[in-house]
Design a protein around this motif. Sequence first.
Motif, PDB file in Angstrom:
ATOM      1  N   SER A   1       0.843  -1.190   0.000  1.00 24.07           N
ATOM      2  CA  SER A   1       0.000   0.000   0.000  1.00 24.07           C
ATOM      3  C   SER A   1       0.879   1.242   0.000  1.00 24.07           C
ATOM      4  CB  SER A   1      -0.879   0.028   1.255  1.00 24.07           C
ATOM      5  OG  SER A   1      -1.402  -1.243   1.491  1.00 24.07           O
ATOM      6  N   ARG A   2       0.251   2.375  -0.353  1.00 22.07           N
ATOM      7  CA  ARG A   2       0.989   3.621  -0.412  1.00 22.07           C
ATOM      8  C   ARG A   2       1.090   4.234   0.971  1.00 22.07           C
ATOM      9  NH1 ARG A   2      -0.423   9.402  -1.523  1.00 22.07           N
ATOM     10  NH2 ARG A   2       1.453  10.327  -2.423  1.00 22.07           N
ATOM     11  N   GLY A   3       2.310   4.608   1.375  1.00 23.31           N
ATOM     12  CA  GLY A   3       2.504   5.279   2.652  1.00 23.31           C
ATOM     13  C   GLY A   3       2.716   6.759   2.418  1.00 23.31           C
ATOM     14  N   SER A   4       3.167   7.451   3.440  1.00 20.57           N
ATOM     15  CA  SER A   4       3.356   8.890   3.300  1.00 20.57           C
ATOM     16  C   SER A   4       4.506   9.163   2.340  1.00 20.57           C
ATOM     17  CB  SER A   4       3.678   9.513   4.669  1.00 20.57           C
ATOM     18  OG  SER A   4       4.874   8.952   5.152  1.00 20.57           O
ATOM     19  N   GLY A   5       4.331  10.210   1.509  1.00 18.01           N
ATOM     20  CA  GLY A   5       5.377  10.581   0.549  1.00 18.01           C
ATOM     21  C   GLY A   5       5.538   9.564  -0.558  1.00 18.01           C
ATOM     22  N   GLY A   6       4.558   8.718  -0.729  1.00 21.96           N
ATOM     23  CA  GLY A   6       4.597   7.769  -1.851  1.00 21.96           C
ATOM     24  C   GLY A   6       5.368   6.514  -1.535  1.00 21.96           C
ATOM     25  N   SER A   7       5.792   6.312  -0.314  1.00 25.40           N
ATOM     26  CA  SER A   7       6.556   5.119   0.022  1.00 25.40           C
ATOM     27  C   SER A   7       5.647   3.907   0.105  1.00 25.40           C
ATOM     28  CB  SER A   7       7.272   5.312   1.347  1.00 25.40           C
ATOM     29  OG  SER A   7       6.312   5.467   2.371  1.00 25.40           O
ATOM     30  N   ALA A   8       6.278   2.723   0.117  1.00 29.39           N
ATOM     31  CA  ALA A   8       5.513   1.483   0.150  1.00 29.39           C
ATOM     32  C   ALA A   8       5.408   0.982   1.585  1.00 29.39           C
ATOM     33  CB  ALA A   8       6.191   0.438  -0.718  1.00 29.39           C
ATOM     34  N   VAL A   9       4.186   0.695   2.025  1.00 30.47           N
ATOM     35  CA  VAL A   9       3.984   0.167   3.382  1.00 30.47           C
ATOM     36  C   VAL A   9       3.036  -1.019   3.332  1.00 30.47           C
ATOM     37  CG1 VAL A   9       4.373   2.377   4.546  1.00 30.47           C
ATOM     38  CG2 VAL A   9       2.073   1.762   3.758  1.00 30.47           C
ATOM     39  N   LEU A  10       3.014  -1.770   4.414  1.00 27.69           N
ATOM     40  CA  LEU A  10       2.064  -2.876   4.539  1.00 27.69           C
ATOM     41  C   LEU A  10       0.681  -2.303   4.793  1.00 27.69           C
ATOM     42  CD1 LEU A  10       4.254  -5.314   6.643  1.00 27.69           C
ATOM     43  CD2 LEU A  10       3.512  -5.599   4.260  1.00 27.69           C
ATOM     44  N   PRO A  11      -0.408  -2.935   4.658  1.00 30.70           N
ATOM     45  CA  PRO A  11      -0.549  -4.348   4.305  1.00 30.70           C
ATOM     46  C   PRO A  11      -0.463  -4.598   2.800  1.00 30.70           C
ATOM     47  CG  PRO A  11      -2.681  -3.378   4.648  1.00 30.70           C
ATOM     48  CD  PRO A  11      -1.698  -2.285   4.927  1.00 30.70           C
ATOM     49  N   PHE A  12      -0.327  -5.900   2.466  1.00 31.87           N
ATOM     50  CA  PHE A  12      -0.368  -6.307   1.062  1.00 31.87           C
ATOM     51  C   PHE A  12      -1.761  -6.129   0.495  1.00 31.87           C
ATOM     52  CE2 PHE A  12       3.361  -8.833   2.455  1.00 31.87           C
ATOM     53  CZ  PHE A  12       4.266  -8.300   1.544  1.00 31.87           C
ATOM     54  N   THR A  13      -1.795  -5.720  -0.773  1.00 26.29           N
ATOM     55  CA  THR A  13      -3.090  -5.485  -1.402  1.00 26.29           C
ATOM     56  C   THR A  13      -2.950  -5.563  -2.927  1.00 26.29           C
ATOM     57  OG1 THR A  13      -4.733  -3.793  -1.857  1.00 26.29           O
ATOM     58  CG2 THR A  13      -2.580  -3.018  -1.198  1.00 26.29           C
ATOM     59  N   PHE A  14      -4.088  -5.807  -3.585  1.00 27.64           N
ATOM     60  CA  PHE A  14      -4.097  -5.800  -5.050  1.00 27.64           C
ATOM     61  C   PHE A  14      -4.565  -4.470  -5.603  1.00 27.64           C
ATOM     62  CE2 PHE A  14      -3.947 -10.493  -4.840  1.00 27.64           C
ATOM     63  CZ  PHE A  14      -2.974 -10.704  -5.802  1.00 27.64           C
ATOM     64  N   ASP A  15      -4.739  -3.476  -4.677  1.00 23.53           N
ATOM     65  CA  ASP A  15      -5.303  -2.186  -5.074  1.00 23.53           C
ATOM     66  C   ASP A  15      -4.580  -1.539  -6.252  1.00 23.53           C
ATOM     67  OD1 ASP A  15      -7.196  -2.409  -3.260  1.00 23.53           O
ATOM     68  OD2 ASP A  15      -6.500  -0.806  -1.910  1.00 23.53           O
ATOM     69  N   GLN A  16      -3.226  -1.644  -6.223  1.00 27.59           N
ATOM     70  CA  GLN A  16      -2.449  -0.960  -7.259  1.00 27.59           C
ATOM     71  C   GLN A  16      -2.799  -1.511  -8.646  1.00 27.59           C
ATOM     72  OE1 GLN A  16      -1.181   1.456  -5.939  1.00 27.59           O
ATOM     73  NE2 GLN A  16      -0.932   0.783  -3.811  1.00 27.59           N
ATOM     74  N   TYR A  17      -2.944  -2.838  -8.712  1.00 28.78           N
ATOM     75  CA  TYR A  17      -3.263  -3.457 -10.006  1.00 28.78           C
ATOM     76  C   TYR A  17      -4.658  -3.067 -10.460  1.00 28.78           C
ATOM     77  CZ  TYR A  17       1.035  -6.084  -9.882  1.00 28.78           C
ATOM     78  OH  TYR A  17       2.355  -6.414  -9.876  1.00 28.78           O
ATOM     79  N   THR A  18      -5.591  -2.985  -9.502  1.00 27.80           N
ATOM     80  CA  THR A  18      -6.934  -2.543  -9.846  1.00 27.80           C
ATOM     81  C   THR A  18      -6.880  -1.158 -10.467  1.00 27.80           C
ATOM     82  OG1 THR A  18      -7.501  -3.616  -7.768  1.00 27.80           O
ATOM     83  CG2 THR A  18      -9.293  -2.527  -8.947  1.00 27.80           C
ATOM     84  N   ARG A  19      -6.072  -0.278  -9.858  1.00 28.06           N
ATOM     85  CA  ARG A  19      -5.965   1.089 -10.377  1.00 28.06           C
ATOM     86  C   ARG A  19      -5.326   1.095 -11.766  1.00 28.06           C
ATOM     87  NH1 ARG A  19      -3.204   5.478  -6.975  1.00 28.06           N
ATOM     88  NH2 ARG A  19      -4.047   6.803  -8.617  1.00 28.06           N
ATOM     89  N   VAL A  20      -4.296   0.244 -11.951  1.00 31.08           N
ATOM     90  CA  VAL A  20      -3.634   0.190 -13.255  1.00 31.08           C
ATOM     91  C   VAL A  20      -4.660  -0.088 -14.344  1.00 31.08           C
ATOM     92  CG1 VAL A  20      -2.047  -1.145 -14.710  1.00 31.08           C
ATOM     93  CG2 VAL A  20      -1.381  -0.496 -12.393  1.00 31.08           C
ATOM     94  N   PHE A  21      -5.538  -1.084 -14.078  1.00 28.55           N
ATOM     95  CA  PHE A  21      -6.470  -1.476 -15.134  1.00 28.55           C
ATOM     96  C   PHE A  21      -7.721  -0.603 -15.192  1.00 28.55           C
ATOM     97  CE2 PHE A  21      -3.845  -5.286 -14.797  1.00 28.55           C
ATOM     98  CZ  PHE A  21      -3.505  -5.427 -16.135  1.00 28.55           C
TER      99      PHE A  21
END
Lengths: 379, 286
Positions: free
Chosen positions: B44-64
């Motif tokens: 998941s997206r953290g502050s300043g665009g960094s990557a943080v937990l938890p795991f998710t498929f959200d990014q792929y959903t947004r891509v498509f």
Amino acid sequence: MADAKVELIDVHKEFPIRAGEASAVRAVHDLNLDIYDGEFFALLGPSGCGKTTTLRLIAGFEQPTAGKILIDGRPMHGVPAFYRPVNTVFQDYALFPHMTVLQNVMFGLQMDRVPKQEAQRRAVEALELVRLPNAMNRKPREMSGGQQQRVALARAIVKRPKVLLLDEPLGALDLKLRREMQLELKEMQQQVGITFVYVTHDQEEALTMANRIGVMSSGELLQVGRPEEIYESPATRFVADFIGETNFLNGTVNTTDDEYAYVDVNGETELAGMWEDSVKPQQQVTLAVRPERIAIRPYNEAPDDSDRSARAEETNTIAGHVVSVHYMGTDTRYMVRVGGGQAINVRVQNVLGQRTTSFKERDAVILNWGRDSTRILTH
Amino acid sequence: MAARVTTRSEHKAGGILLALPALLWLGLFFLLPLIIVLIISLMSRGSGGSAVLPFTFDQYTRVFDTFWIVLQRSILVALLTTAICLVAGYPLAYFITRRKTAFGRQFALFLVILPFWTNFLIRTYAWRVILGREGLVNNALLNAGLITEPLTLLNTEFAVVLGLVYGFLPFMVLPIYASLSRFDHRYIEAANDLGANDVTSFWRIMLPLTMPGVIAGCILVFIPAIGTFVTSDLLGGTRGLMIGNLIQNQYSGNGNMPLGAALSVVMMMVVVVALLFYARFGEEKK
């Protein structure tokens, strides 16, 4: 004779000047030639003599600089290769590597829009004719040279061309296979009845296979005739030398009659030979005689009845001594130096059971041969 | 006399030993980063665009969902670029192989490679000068009286494709040239002899036999074209936005690292599909 299938009239071919060459390359010069329906015609000559260019002119890969080419009576000027009623068996076969054998053979039929079933049937027939019925689905590169050669042949004859052009088709095969294929090709030509124009530099191949031979040198057609004509009565020194082995003796004409010219070769011996171009006394000429026509015997011995040299008055006789002896298996070759310093090669067949008169170096010998085996050449 | 026979397994061991440096290199700098990107793309997206937990498929959903249109455009632009390079490059490569002298061929090849002597960025900037509102093309057309208003050439998909074709044409020409120079023109004579005219000979004989070069050229153009961000940034503006630009944006400033990683993975999948295509059709036929 049947009518001409291919006519070459005053054909001239020059290749344009390329970098590093002083003048245009003259490949074919003043070529006049008729090739008849159903014959097996061989164009024979050393490499670079223009025989392949001549074939390419007939096929349409090259256009003549001047002159006319007719195939089946139709002028071929401006007719591209793909409209000409001829097919070619290329020297290196040029089989399409991405197609199977069957696809290769069917290609030409597809170009003629022959329906697929019929095309396939004819292709299979052609492959059976060249004795390759089980190779249809193989790729050319999986096959031996001899097999590829057969595929190339099938691909060319499947279209039933008026004329089949063959550019040294057996050149890449080994000697044994080449001999076999020579006979097969000849047989096949008689079977399908297509006119063959066969380019080769191998005189033996031309002699065995062809009905007629055209001998070329430096872009010129020197002589056209049946194999025995070419062999027995070569028109020029080049032809005599190129076809088989020949002894040449230089001399001066003493006298002539209807058939023979009598030539002084060393100031003491007069030899007679058949002349064709008119010769005059005092003219410098060349006598040509084949090594296998000459009989050799010891200096002191009378001629043998079984000699090939018939009656004495029709025989040329010259004395000399043996310079070298080479045993060649089927025959023995002697080089004999005759009076005046000229050398003559003699070939004697090694026949089992024959009285063996083998000669040693420096033996004094008498050579004789028939006048009719002797040609007088003026150029 | 004891002849030493090298066994098969010894050969194998030697092979692995020789490959070890390359394997280490690839593992450390290619495979490992790839795995990291894959993992980040599932976070998941953290502050300043960094990557943080938890795991998710959200990014792929947004891509498509959100970025499907950009992905689609990228693929189309890359395909179009490849097609134009092919249609322009094949005849060019053919022309080069048909030069009579070795010098003629070398010189023509030299001309094809010549643009590489200048930095890609500078060459792409040059296109801005040529295509701009007051660029060379518009000025010339205005002066000639052919148009009254300047054309909008810059910041269009057209400009992007033009820039890409310009930049990648040599990558198409060189492999096709390699294939064509191995091509034996006697096959064309053989086809002519069997009744095929020149057009048929091209489709049935020359093109199939030079297909490895064509496929290689297409791959070499398609892959950099789909990942481009310099050309699309300089010549395409917002209308020419490509997936490469999106990825770049996610990793700079106020971005979104997991989203950038997901976009990268998707782009990589497209490239893998292209490479599979190459493996299937591009190999020299045995």
